[in-house]
Write a protein that holds these residues in place. Structure first.
Motif, PDB file in Angstrom:
ATOM      1  N   UNK A   1      41.076  55.640  41.418  1.00  0.00           N
ATOM      2  CA  UNK A   1      42.545  55.780  40.991  1.00  0.00           C
ATOM      3  C   UNK A   1      42.351  55.855  39.146  1.00  0.00           C
ATOM      4  N   UNK A   2      43.001  56.429  38.831  1.00  0.00           N
ATOM      5  CA  UNK A   2      42.988  56.664  37.565  1.00  0.00           C
ATOM      6  C   UNK A   2      43.701  55.824  36.820  1.00  0.00           C
ATOM      7  N   UNK A   3      45.439  55.322  37.317  1.00  0.00           N
ATOM      8  CA  UNK A   3      46.106  54.066  37.426  1.00  0.00           C
ATOM      9  C   UNK A   3      46.295  52.948  38.367  1.00  0.00           C
ATOM     10  N   UNK A   4      46.708  51.945  38.056  1.00  0.00           N
ATOM     11  CA  UNK A   4      46.742  50.713  39.155  1.00  0.00           C
ATOM     12  C   UNK A   4      48.131  49.451  38.494  1.00  0.00           C
ATOM     13  N   UNK A   5      48.694  49.073  39.205  1.00  0.00           N
ATOM     14  CA  UNK A   5      49.375  47.720  38.596  1.00  0.00           C
ATOM     15  C   UNK A   5      48.307  46.923  39.049  1.00  0.00           C
ATOM     16  N   UNK A   6      48.449  46.025  38.743  1.00  0.00           N
ATOM     17  CA  UNK A   6      47.507  45.157  39.242  1.00  0.00           C
ATOM     18  C   UNK A   6      47.605  43.656  39.117  1.00  0.00           C
ATOM     19  N   UNK A   7      47.912  42.868  40.143  1.00  0.00           N
ATOM     20  CA  UNK A   7      48.421  41.530  39.938  1.00  0.00           C
ATOM     21  C   UNK A   7      47.085  40.751  40.823  1.00  0.00           C
ATOM     22  N   UNK A   8      47.544  39.457  40.926  1.00  0.00           N
ATOM     23  CA  UNK A   8      47.024  38.344  40.786  1.00  0.00           C
ATOM     24  C   UNK A   8      48.008  36.835  41.993  1.00  0.00           C
ATOM     25  N   UNK A   9      46.712  37.013  43.423  1.00  0.00           N
ATOM     26  CA  UNK A   9      47.382  35.252  44.134  1.00  0.00           C
ATOM     27  C   UNK A   9      45.973  34.671  44.005  1.00  0.00           C
ATOM     28  N   UNK A  10      45.701  33.468  43.660  1.00  0.00           N
ATOM     29  CA  UNK A  10      44.791  32.761  43.536  1.00  0.00           C
ATOM     30  C   UNK A  10      45.115  31.458  44.138  1.00  0.00           C
ATOM     31  N   UNK A  11      44.231  30.390  44.967  1.00  0.00           N
ATOM     32  CA  UNK A  11      44.662  29.084  45.335  1.00  0.00           C
ATOM     33  C   UNK A  11      45.499  29.172  46.195  1.00  0.00           C
ATOM     34  N   UNK A  12      45.815  29.779  47.632  1.00  0.00           N
ATOM     35  CA  UNK A  12      46.745  29.652  48.742  1.00  0.00           C
ATOM     36  C   UNK A  12      47.788  30.512  48.807  1.00  0.00           C
ATOM     37  N   UNK A  13      48.716  30.502  48.751  1.00  0.00           N
ATOM     38  CA  UNK A  13      50.037  31.527  49.670  1.00  0.00           C
ATOM     39  C   UNK A  13      50.826  30.987  48.616  1.00  0.00           C
ATOM     40  N   UNK A  14      51.120  30.213  48.047  1.00  0.00           N
ATOM     41  CA  UNK A  14      52.109  29.546  47.050  1.00  0.00           C
ATOM     42  C   UNK A  14      52.762  30.489  46.109  1.00  0.00           C
ATOM     43  N   UNK A  15      52.613  32.396  45.334  1.00  0.00           N
ATOM     44  CA  UNK A  15      52.804  32.601  44.391  1.00  0.00           C
ATOM     45  C   UNK A  15      53.104  34.912  45.255  1.00  0.00           C
ATOM     46  N   UNK A  16      53.097  34.247  47.002  1.00  0.00           N
ATOM     47  CA  UNK A  16      52.981  35.249  47.234  1.00  0.00           C
ATOM     48  C   UNK A  16      54.801  35.730  47.056  1.00  0.00           C
ATOM     49  N   UNK A  17      55.988  35.016  47.165  1.00  0.00           N
ATOM     50  CA  UNK A  17      57.293  34.731  47.462  1.00  0.00           C
ATOM     51  C   UNK A  17      57.046  36.151  45.378  1.00  0.00           C
ATOM     52  N   UNK A  18      56.643  35.635  44.985  1.00  0.00           N
ATOM     53  CA  UNK A  18      56.409  36.166  43.588  1.00  0.00           C
ATOM     54  C   UNK A  18      55.818  37.653  43.858  1.00  0.00           C
ATOM     55  N   UNK A  19      54.702  38.080  44.512  1.00  0.00           N
ATOM     56  CA  UNK A  19      53.945  39.043  44.332  1.00  0.00           C
ATOM     57  C   UNK A  19      55.190  40.377  45.160  1.00  0.00           C
TER      58      UNK A  19
END
Ligand code: GLC
Ligand code: MN
Length: 269
Positions: A1-19
């Protein structure tokens, strides 16, 4: 991939709504750039399947331990944030725009991929340091190895990845201006609330703002009463109408933030 948006979810799924909300917001900008989600092994498979259905390319990554003693962390959740550094090691991504899972993109930001490595916007509290919620860089194995080698020696002023990265890149503030992103690419939600509430500021501000960052308070973890949390709920409710509520609308439409008005907005009286 030339480019990508990247994010992280770590330590369970509490941040899934954010993603979810971040992904939807990026999709709404019309961007065709792939979206990569880094996930630690403790994030449930079904959460990741759901996020993959939303268009995220999921990559499992090992957590990266925060070397700072717990007492030095500004917030306990910073125990997970060093794992963000894994994004610097993505070998098959030419240029990455890292976005925290607590950001929302309001209009197309693909132009960020034209920025040089390394680029970021000022932090909200210490403007001559950068905020690590929106960053542009060219990942490589060597890049990550260099960061990993500095893990123990480099100080972190907040006990998180941001303090660490600023110690490793202390020259950021004096680099040429292309490395410093305009503030509109990373706007604190409290600032959004202030700027968008005032008639004389609102028009220009709403035309300029690109990314809102929900640091400190996450709308999906604790109801937040800022103008910007209305935006977040609108995005999320489009995916989860069952979690939408009349009081969200009343509260976010409120222009009078005195205690009595807020109580009335919540209770519907
Ligand atoms: C701040 C930044 C966030 C970072 C955290 C830990 O909250 O906004 O991006 O992960 O600090 O350093
Ligand atoms: Mn953040």
């Amino acid at each position: 991939m030339d480019s990508a948006y990247v994010t992280l979810i770590a330590g369970g799924d509490a941040y899934a709504p954010g993603v979810e909300a971040l992904g939807r917001s990026l999709y709404a900008t019309g961007s065709a750039v792939p979206r990569v989600l880094l996930a630690t092994p403790d994030v449930p498979e079904r959460t990741l399947d759901h996020l993959a259905d939303d268009g995220w390319r999921v990559r499992r990554v090992e957590p990266l331990a925060n070397p700072a003693p717990p007492a030095e962390l500004l917030f306990a959740r910073f125990a997970n944030t060093y794992t963000k550094l894994r994004a610097f090691g993505l070998e098959d991504v030419g240029k990455a725009v890292f976005l925290d899972a607590d950001t929302l993109v309001l209009r197309n930001i693909d132009e960020l991929f034209d920025r040089p490595d390394f680029a970021a916007a000022s932090d909200f509290f210490v403007p001559d340091r950068f905020n690590s919620g929106v960053m542009v860089f060219a990942p490589s194995k060597a890049r990550f190895a260099a960061l990993e080698a500095s893990l123990r020696a480099a100080k972190t002023y907040d006990g998180g990845d941001q303090g660490f990265l600023n110690s490793v890149l202390p020259e950021w503030w004096s680099l040429d201006a292309t490395h410093r992103l305009p503030s509109m690419f990373n706007v604190h939600h409290f600032v959004f609330q202030f700027m968008s509430a005032h008639a004389s500021l609102r028009r220009q501000f709403l035309a300029d703002v690109r990314v809102v960052h929900y640091t400190l308070q996450k709308p999906w973890l604790a109801p937040t009463f800022t103008g910007a949390s209305g935006l977040w709920w609108e995005t999320y409710a489009a995916l989860h109408p069952e979690r939408d509520g009349a009081w969200h609308h009343r509260l976010h439409a409120a222009e009078d933030w005195t205690f009595d008005h807020v109580v009335r907005a919540i209770s519907g009286d």
